[in-house]
Every structure is written in C-alpha cells, then in structure tokens.
Design a protein around this motif. Structure first.
Motif, PDB file in Angstrom:
ATOM      1  N   ILE A  11       0.846  -1.202   0.000  1.00 50.31           N
ATOM      2  CA  ILE A  11       0.000   0.000   0.000  1.00 50.31           C
ATOM      3  C   ILE A  11       0.875   1.244   0.000  1.00 50.31           C
ATOM      4  O   ILE A  11       0.633   2.206  -0.733  1.00 50.31           O
ATOM      5  N   PHE A  12       1.932   1.190   0.815  1.00 49.91           N
ATOM      6  CA  PHE A  12       2.840   2.346   0.908  1.00 49.91           C
ATOM      7  C   PHE A  12       3.506   2.620  -0.446  1.00 49.91           C
ATOM      8  O   PHE A  12       3.564   3.762  -0.899  1.00 49.91           O
ATOM      9  N   SER A  13       4.004   1.548  -1.094  1.00 49.63           N
ATOM     10  CA  SER A  13       4.698   1.790  -2.375  1.00 49.63           C
ATOM     11  C   SER A  13       3.712   2.231  -3.454  1.00 49.63           C
ATOM     12  O   SER A  13       4.067   3.034  -4.318  1.00 49.63           O
ATOM     13  N   PHE A  14       2.476   1.753  -3.383  1.00 49.73           N
ATOM     14  CA  PHE A  14       1.474   2.192  -4.363  1.00 49.73           C
ATOM     15  C   PHE A  14       1.142   3.675  -4.161  1.00 49.73           C
ATOM     16  O   PHE A  14       1.047   4.440  -5.128  1.00 49.73           O
ATOM     17  N   ALA A  15       1.010   4.061  -2.877  1.00 53.31           N
ATOM     18  CA  ALA A  15       0.721   5.476  -2.573  1.00 53.31           C
ATOM     19  C   ALA A  15       1.872   6.356  -3.049  1.00 53.31           C
ATOM     20  O   ALA A  15       1.671   7.439  -3.617  1.00 53.31           O
ATOM     21  N   ARG A  16       3.114   5.853  -2.858  1.00 54.23           N
ATOM     22  CA  ARG A  16       4.277   6.636  -3.293  1.00 54.23           C
ATOM     23  C   ARG A  16       4.312   6.741  -4.819  1.00 54.23           C
ATOM     24  O   ARG A  16       4.647   7.782  -5.373  1.00 54.23           O
ATOM     25  N   TYR A  17       3.931   5.656  -5.480  1.00 53.97           N
ATOM     26  CA  TYR A  17       3.891   5.659  -6.946  1.00 53.97           C
ATOM     27  C   TYR A  17       2.872   6.683  -7.460  1.00 53.97           C
ATOM     28  O   TYR A  17       3.170   7.466  -8.368  1.00 53.97           O
ATOM     29  N   LEU A  18       1.690   6.687  -6.819  1.00 56.22           N
ATOM     30  CA  LEU A  18       0.668   7.668  -7.221  1.00 56.22           C
ATOM     31  C   LEU A  18       1.175   9.092  -6.979  1.00 56.22           C
ATOM     32  O   LEU A  18       0.938   9.998  -7.782  1.00 56.22           O
ATOM     33  N   GLY A  19       1.898   9.257  -5.868  1.00 55.06           N
ATOM     34  CA  GLY A  19       2.484  10.570  -5.559  1.00 55.06           C
ATOM     35  C   GLY A  19       3.477  11.000  -6.628  1.00 55.06           C
ATOM     36  O   GLY A  19       3.476  12.156  -7.072  1.00 55.06           O
TER      37      GLY A  19
END
Lengths: 262, 254
Positions: A11-19
């Motif tokens: 979830i964290f890496s996906f959120a960072r990717y979206l960022g």
C-alpha cells in the motif's frame, strides 16, 4: 505479522507511486503554464502517437464492432429484436468498447515506445545532457507527448467507434439481412450526445493516464538495457491496468452527468 | 591544500558528502577552482571523480556540504532554479551523451535554438564554426550512431562549446581516443583557456594530458582531496599514494 507487513509495504509503495505520478503531472502543468511548449515537437508527437496509431485503432474498432454485432444479433434474433442490434452496438462502442479497447491498444503501441525512448535516453545520459544544457527534461520530453495525447486520443477513439459502428452496420444489414432503415432509425434514436461525450472524455483521460505512466517509467529506468526492457513492460502492464480501473470509476462518475438511456 | 593568490573563485566546494548504494563515495571533499584556470582532478576508477563533477552543475545533490558557483550556492536548488547557472557552464560527458534522434548539426545547434536563436543562418554559421574547432567540418548530416567514439566525443564538445560557456566540465575527455586526437583535445582545452578565459575542470586518468593542460591538480583519494598543487609539485611529491598514481604502479604480483 509478515503478511500484514507485506500488505502495508504494498500500500505504501502504491501510494508513493501515485504521488510520483502526481508530481510528474504537476511538473508538466508547470511546464505548459510557464510557456515551455515547443509547437514543433507537439506536431511531431501528434504524428507519432496519433497519425501512426490509426491502423491499429481502425482494425481494433472494425473487428470489435463486427464481432459484437454478430453476437448480439444471434441472441436478439431469437427474440425477434434484430433491429435493436444497432443501438446496442452503437451505445456500447461509444460508452465502453471504443475508448477502452482503443486505450489498451494505444497503451501497447505508444506507451511502450515512449517508455523505451525515454528509458534509453536516461541510461545513455541524454537526460543529464538535457539538464546540463539548462533544458528541463519534463518540458522537452513530457509536455509535447502530453499535449499530443490529449489532442490525438479523442480523435483516435472517435475513429475506433466510427469504424466499429460502420462494420457492425455493414455486417448486420448486408450479410445478416436486418432492415437498413429500422437499424439506422433505432440506432440514432437511442444514441445521443451524452454517449459521444462519454466516449471522447474517456479517451482523453486514458491518453493522460498512458502518457504519465509511460513517461514516469521511462524517466526512472535503471540498470541499462535490462532496466529499459523492464520499464517498457511495466509501462504497458501498469498503463493497461490503470485504464481498466480508471474506466470503472470514470463510468460511475460520468453516468451522473451523462446518464445512459435517457 | 596549498594556498595561491588568484583573482576570484569560480567554484567553491566545501565538505561534500555523497553516498551511493549505501557506500560513502565522497567523504567531505573540499576544493576551490579559480577564474580562468584549468584544474585537473585525478583519482582511481570508481573513486567518485565523475560523481563530484556532476555536483558542480547540479546533476546530483549532495547528502551534505555545499557547492557554490560564482556567488550562488547551487546545492539544494530545485531543477528549474539551476537553469541560470547551467547556462553559464558546459559539460562534456564521458560517452558524449549525444541526442541520438538528431543529426550532428542539430545536436550542436540544440543549445542555440533552446536559448531562443531563431535566425537559421546564424545557427548554421555557429554550428560550422564549432565543428571546425573540433575538426569535424563536413559531418553535419551524419547521425550519432554512424560516428566513432572519438567523433561522438568531439561533437559533444562542439555542442558544449557552441554557446561559449564561462566554465567547462570535462568527464574523461581523452579516454578511448587515439593519441593524436587526444592531443588535439588537450590543445583545444588549452586554447579555450588562453583565448576565451574559459575555466575548466577536467576529470581524467591520463597523466600526459594532465601535464599538458593543468594549472592545478587535485587528487581524489578515499573520498577526500588528498593532494592539491601544481604539476611541478605533483611531479616532485614523494608521497607513495601520489607516486603510485603518477607512475601507474599497482603493487600486484606479476
């Protein structure tokens, strides 16, 4: 604990990717509004992403329309609703099949090319050379591709839909023997501006998704040829998945403004 | 570090620290480069010379420490804020980094067009002049893929020089070139310094080149500036690390 940590990391890496994608989009907008648009490059990209994608998009649209019309006809014929094939094919092509299939084909053709080109420039220090020459890579590489996609995608989607409907019409009326007059009348009666608007808006949004996902992968490619290959594959896979997911939310949202069948 | 009386500092680097992949490449590297001089930075392969050079034009940001170009501290600046400083500098990359979708002429013309030169006759004249300077006149229409390594490097040099930067950064300018072309590049660096007063920072292993072009030499060893001085001071040094480097001794068993 391990599965929970794995999910958390995901979830964290996906959120960072979206960022990261949002930052790239922000930098692109800054480039456009600070007057860093190079018209010659935009035209060149329209030729690359728009003009040269036409054959792929036309074939996709034609065969999708034809196959969909055939399947619909076989079902509707049993109910003696042959002339309803026209509106079903038309509305489906406008609202879903046209934009989604066109988006997936462009993600494969254009997304892969963008990612590979930018990735190669990254690993051969051409991006650093641009920066050393005081040229922002986003202004020079992403802005023209973004504008070209925003202009080209609705037109490609329109072509895809148009050819799909034409193929369905020819097949249903000339081969399967449905009355031309009723087919056209029903199709025009049940298809409206709201369907056209939905198809074109979706096309534009998918174009934006493809350009940011592909350029992000290319600009962040690592480890030489292997890295470029990986970036290219990921651009196509992530771009295609994003199109399917974004399409769901877009359908829900756009149905508020352009409700079906009214 | 030896102190010298010089007109002004063009680049000042203080306590530069950089880490790559968990390994500390630069461990508090400090250096000053003065107006109009040619400084050669020596060091072993993988020692961080290119990494150091990239900090001088803002292509990398340090973990700590500062880089000052002219009066402006560039470490910590955003990408768009670096444009002004970069316009006064040029950089020659190790492999040329030519834009492979553009011809030789378009590569060299790139900085001119990007800085707003719209008169194509002026662009053509400047491109011709820059290519003549690196002995490549007549190759305007070729694509980078059809050039040899040495030619690519010289085209890249023409591209870096076409806007007449006040400061040039060279990353291994003579590596992979035959001795004659290497010598012509050395002489060109010297000529630019004498005629146009260009300040140059040259990263190299080539000792012949070093003794031809350097006003000052710095040796990067274990992430720090191990030696700073003139060519004569380098030659006269009895320090074993410096002697090994200058004489190319490895101490390995044959």
């Amino acid at each position: 604990m391990a599965p929970a940590r794995y999910v958390g990391d995901l979830i964290f890496s996906f959120a960072r990717y979206l960022g990261d994608l949002a930052l790239l989009a922000g930098e692109t907008m800054r480039g456009i509004f600070h007057g860093q648009v190079r018209p010659q490059l935009v035209v060149q990209q329209i030729y690359e992403v728009g003009f040269r994608s036409q054959l792929v998009v036309l074939i996709t649209g034609a065969f999708t329309g034809a196959v969909f019309a055939t399947q619909t006809y076989f079902q509707f014929h049993r109910l003696q609703m042959d002339t309803a094939v026209g509106p079903v094919v038309s509305v489906s092509m406008f609202r879903e099949l046209g934009p989604v299939l066109c988006g997936l084909m462009v993600a494969g053709r254009v997304g892969a090319a963008m990612s590979a080109e930018l990735g190669t420039m990254k690993v051969t220090e051409q991006l650093d050379a641009l920066r050393a020459l005081a040229v922002h890579p986003v202004d020079y590489l992403v802005v023209p591709r973004f504008l070209a996609m925003v202009i080209s995608m609705p037109l490609l989607v329109a072509e895809c839909i148009g050819v799909g409907i034409l193929a369905a019409y020819l097949l249903t009326t000339q081969i399967l023997g449905v009355s031309e007059t009723y087919y056209v009348h029903n199709m025009l009666h049940f298809t409206g501006g709201r369907d056209v608007a939905m198809g074109l808006i979706k096309g534009m949004v998918f174009g934006v998704v493809i350009v940011f996902v592909s350029c992000h992968q290319g600009l962040n490619a690592r480890e030489g040829a292997v890295g470029v290959g990986r970036a290219t594959t990921e651009a196509v896979v992530i771009g295609s998945l994003f199109i399917l997911v974004v399409n769901f939310f877009l359908t829900m949202a756009l149905n508020i403004f352009f409700p079906a069948g009214k | 570090m030896t102190e010298h009386a010089h007109p002004s500092e063009v680049i000042t680097v203080e306590n530069l620290v950089q880490t790559i992949g968990g390994q500390e490449i630069l461990r508090g590297f400090s250096l000053k480069v003065y107006q109009g001089e040619t400084l050669v930075l020596l060091g072993r392969s993988g020692g961080g010379k290119s990494v150091f050079l990239r900090h001088l034009i803002g292509l990398m940001q340090p973990v700590s420490g500062t880089v000052t170009v002219g009066q402006e501290v560039i470490s910590g600046l955003q990408e768009r804020e670096l444009a002004k400083v970069r316009r006064s500098m040029g950089m020659l990359f190790q492999n040329g980094a030519l834009f492979d979708s553009l011809t030789v002429a378009d590569n060299v013309a790139f900085p001119l067009r990007e800085r707003g030169e719209t008169d194509e006759s002026v662009v053509r004249a400047k491109v011709e002049e820059a290519l003549q300077m690196v002995d490549l006149a007549g190759n305007e229409g070729k694509m980078p893929v059809n050039l040899s390594g040495g030619m690519r490097k010289r085209v890249a040099l023409a591209r870096a020089l076409v806007n007449q930067p006040r400061c040039m950064l060279y990353d291994e300018p003579t590596a992979g070139l035959d001795p004659i072309v290497a010598d012509s590049i050395d002489l060109l660096i010297r000529r630019l310094q004498r005629k146009l007063g260009v300040t140059s920072i040259v990263v190299t292993h080539d000792m012949k080149s070093t003794f031809t072009i350097a006003d000052h030499v710095a040796l990067l060893h274990e992430g720090r500036c191990y030696f700073y001085g003139t060519c004569d001071q380098l030659r006269a040094s009895t320090d074993p690390v410096i002697r090994d480097f200058v004489e190319g001794r490895s101490h390995d068993e044959p």
